[in-house]
Design an enzyme around this catalytic site. Sequence first.
Site, PDB file in Angstrom:
ATOM      1  N   SER A   1      58.589  58.762   6.505  1.00 10.99           N
ATOM      2  CA  SER A   1      58.512  58.088   5.303  1.00 10.99           C
ATOM      3  C   SER A   1      59.576  58.733   4.141  1.00 10.99           C
ATOM      4  CB  SER A   1      57.467  57.466   4.953  1.00 10.99           C
ATOM      5  OG  SER A   1      57.607  56.830   3.670  1.00 10.99           O
TER       6      SER A   1
ATOM      7  N   TYR B   1      48.855  59.940   1.265  1.00 14.45           N
ATOM      8  CA  TYR B   1      50.035  59.338   1.998  1.00 14.45           C
ATOM      9  C   TYR B   1      51.148  60.411   2.298  1.00 14.45           C
ATOM     10  CZ  TYR B   1      53.283  56.140   3.941  1.00 14.45           C
ATOM     11  OH  TYR B   1      54.319  55.523   4.718  1.00 14.45           O
TER      12      TYR B   1
END
Length: 254
Positions: free
Chosen positions: A149, A162
């Site tokens: 990501s 995250y």
Amino acid sequence: MADSLDGTVALVTGASSGIGHATARSLAARGAAVALVARRTDRLEELAAAITADGGRALTVTADVSDAEQAVAAVVQTVETLGRLDTVVNNAGVMLLGPVVDAPVEEWDRMVDLNVKGLLYVAHAALPHLLEAAQDGPRQVADLVNVSSVAGRVARNGSGVYNATKHAVGAFSESLRQEVTRRHVRVSLVEPGAVATELVSHNRDEVQETINQRFSDMERLESEDIAEAVEFIVTRPRRVAVNELLVRPTEQEG
């Protein structure tokens, strides 16, 4: 032809929706037999039927790759049923955002278990088969694509754990790339920006609201955009390795 995957086998985790779903269809259209790995059997069966209807070949493998035994079994079932393994797309993941202060730590456990440990388990189980494919396979090259990501590059307030999991994916991918690239196993990192998938819906209501507000004035990427990026990576000639690919929506600044 370099852009054909005929005679090869691909395994895609998180194939029941979003990027994994789109990637599986894309690789099947290029000629690969595809093992569809996820927890939701009904969705996998629907996808397999669609691939078959288009003339492709698909195997459904119901598994939670955050469990080491299930991750290994998924790879074993793929090789035993489809005969080999040339491409792995480590896509399964979860994004649970929110402040660190007073966070429900079970959300952290879920992210570490799936985003990091699940990816590691699949990679470890697949590597002997990828090394064999690179030596004896029809394309003389194999691919491990780890989906990370933009969060693996840029840390943000409200996404600390995250961010940590996706930074871990990047570090692991680069180290492994150095280890196996001379043996023609290409390790690639794909880093999507904001994509319109189910990831946001896994969050608590108040977090979903914050995320949706942030992207309310932006056209997000579609899953097919990232599938095309993965397809590009794995169809390069043997001499070409795409090590890292960051794909953001045009309107996303950070």
